[in-house]
Design an enzyme around this catalytic site. Sequence first.
Site, short mmCIF file in Angstrom:
data_model
loop_
_atom_site.label_atom_id
_atom_site.label_comp_id
_atom_site.label_asym_id
_atom_site.label_seq_id
_atom_site.Cartn_x
_atom_site.Cartn_y
_atom_site.Cartn_z
N ASN A 1 -0.66 3.37 -4.98
CA ASN A 1 -1.82 3.50 -5.86
C ASN A 1 -1.40 3.15 -7.29
O ASN A 1 -0.70 3.93 -7.94
CB ASN A 1 -2.34 4.94 -5.77
CG ASN A 1 -3.57 5.19 -6.62
OD1 ASN A 1 -3.97 4.34 -7.43
ND2 ASN A 1 -4.18 6.35 -6.45
N CYS B 1 -8.71 5.61 -12.15
CA CYS B 1 -8.72 4.62 -11.06
C CYS B 1 -9.98 3.76 -11.05
O CYS B 1 -10.02 2.72 -10.40
CB CYS B 1 -8.57 5.32 -9.71
SG CYS B 1 -7.05 6.26 -9.64
N HIS C 1 -10.60 0.70 -3.97
CA HIS C 1 -9.45 1.30 -4.66
C HIS C 1 -8.43 1.76 -3.61
O HIS C 1 -8.79 2.30 -2.56
CB HIS C 1 -9.93 2.49 -5.49
CG HIS C 1 -8.81 3.27 -6.10
ND1 HIS C 1 -7.82 2.67 -6.83
CD2 HIS C 1 -8.53 4.61 -6.07
CE1 HIS C 1 -6.96 3.60 -7.24
NE2 HIS C 1 -7.37 4.78 -6.79
O1 UT7 Z 1 -6.50 7.55 -7.00
C1 UT7 Z 1 -6.96 8.67 -7.69
C2 UT7 Z 1 -7.62 9.63 -6.80
N1 UT7 Z 1 -6.65 10.23 -5.92
C3 UT7 Z 1 -6.86 10.24 -4.63
O2 UT7 Z 1 -7.84 9.70 -4.15
C4 UT7 Z 1 -5.88 11.01 -3.80
C5 UT7 Z 1 -6.63 11.87 -2.81
N2 UT7 Z 1 -5.74 12.76 -2.05
C6 UT7 Z 1 -4.93 12.30 -1.09
O3 UT7 Z 1 -4.77 11.12 -0.87
C7 UT7 Z 1 -4.26 13.34 -0.22
O4 UT7 Z 1 -4.83 14.59 -0.48
C8 UT7 Z 1 -2.72 13.43 -0.42
C9 UT7 Z 1 -2.05 12.20 0.12
C10 UT7 Z 1 -2.39 13.63 -1.88
C11 UT7 Z 1 -2.19 14.64 0.36
O5 UT7 Z 1 -2.56 14.51 1.73
P1 UT7 Z 1 -3.30 15.69 2.49
O6 UT7 Z 1 -3.47 15.25 3.87
O7 UT7 Z 1 -4.53 16.05 1.73
O8 UT7 Z 1 -2.24 16.84 2.43
P2 UT7 Z 1 -2.38 18.32 1.82
O9 UT7 Z 1 -2.31 18.27 0.33
O10 UT7 Z 1 -3.56 19.00 2.46
O11 UT7 Z 1 -1.06 18.97 2.39
C12 UT7 Z 1 -0.83 19.12 3.81
C13 UT7 Z 1 0.60 19.57 4.02
C14 UT7 Z 1 1.03 20.72 3.10
O12 UT7 Z 1 1.91 21.54 3.83
P3 UT7 Z 1 1.42 22.92 4.47
O13 UT7 Z 1 0.89 23.73 3.33
O14 UT7 Z 1 0.34 22.53 5.45
O15 UT7 Z 1 2.66 23.47 5.10
C15 UT7 Z 1 1.79 20.01 2.00
O16 UT7 Z 1 2.75 20.86 1.40
O17 UT7 Z 1 1.48 18.46 3.72
C16 UT7 Z 1 2.48 18.91 2.79
N3 UT7 Z 1 2.86 17.77 1.96
C17 UT7 Z 1 3.86 16.95 2.27
N4 UT7 Z 1 4.72 16.93 3.30
C18 UT7 Z 1 5.62 15.94 3.33
C19 UT7 Z 1 2.28 17.35 0.81
N5 UT7 Z 1 2.92 16.25 0.36
C20 UT7 Z 1 3.89 16.00 1.25
C21 UT7 Z 1 4.89 14.99 1.32
N6 UT7 Z 1 5.73 15.01 2.39
N7 UT7 Z 1 5.01 14.03 0.39
#
Ligand code: UT7
Length: 332
Positions: A286, A116, A256
Amino acid sequence: MSKTRAAITGVGGFVPDYVLSNKELETMVDTTDEWITSRTGIKERRILKGENQGVSVMGAAAVRDLLAKTKVDPKEIDCIIFATVTPDMVFPASANLVADEVGATNAFSFDVSAACSGFLYALSAGAGFISSGMYKKVIVIGGDKMSSILDYTDRTTCIIFGDGAGCVLLEPTTEEVGILDAELKSDGSGAPYLHMKAGGSRMPASHETVDKRLHYVYQEGSTVFKFAVTNMAEVAGEIVERNHLKPEDIAWLVPHQANKRIIDATAQRAGITEDKVMMNIARYGNTTAGTLPLLLWDYEKKLKKGDNLVLAAFGGGFTWGAMLVRWAYNSN
Ligand code: UT7
């Protein structure tokens, strides 16, 4: 004698026609429009469909747009640098394919792999070629076909990314405009949190790697999120502080587009209000190396000569960085 700098003198871009909406993703994986919108700020992303369509198709389309707008003859181009982690093939470089496609027969060309942050790295390299006096016209492309390395059964990654490419033309200037400062960083110890396991020399493609779904983006989202918030905000802050810029001196933050919550945190740290933050994450998601040039492409008409832009990115590697660009022309 006044110093020679590299100025951005034109912008081009391309996004594919196909729109993959959050609603359509709801039919593919266990997710909701509400979750994606509130956790990332993304509503839809573009997908490049069709056989034999590599990232060079989008890169070449972006360059054709740039050449048409700037009325530059492709034979005048000295160098093309393409930042991408989804090249058409392991080799040759997609930049070579683009140069051939657009008729840049006098250019040398190569790819840059910095995820990125790739566009920032490539822009910095291109600016160096110009300010050294060696070259007069360098095109820097950033773009990715993320759909080619996404597992559309993995809701944690497939909802974030999209396809697209943008590019800029760099030319010499002796005015106080152009690429004024850059701070680029990388830390390979971040590799375990965001990478693609197979298909490289460590784990070449095999039946087993395909069966185990190892040719897709692997990301530990919340860990990457924490590093992104801290590092992108910090490096943008460094650029602002060491150039003695006050928030009112900054016309635009160009961040970004990974997650609206990361963008908001970076803006807050730099003291920049939302009306001065370029944003198109809702429409494109992204696009990895494509996000920064696609922002410039989208906002070009609003930019005025002398505007201070702070570009900032964070991505796989880990790689991150920020750059101060003073805009060199008035659009329209
Ligand atoms: O560009 C390159 C660099 N990349 C980034 O900068 C990405 C950085 N990361 C992020 O943007 C975020 O971490 C994500 C968008 C990928 C995920 O968001 P988050 O708020 O960090 O969610 P999480 O991974 O902590 O997951 C929270 C909950 C989980 O459920 P439980 O375990 O709390 O029951 C996940 O299973 O959200 C669940 N979850 C979803 N639910 C519905 C994860 N993805 C989804 C989804 N729909 N698509």
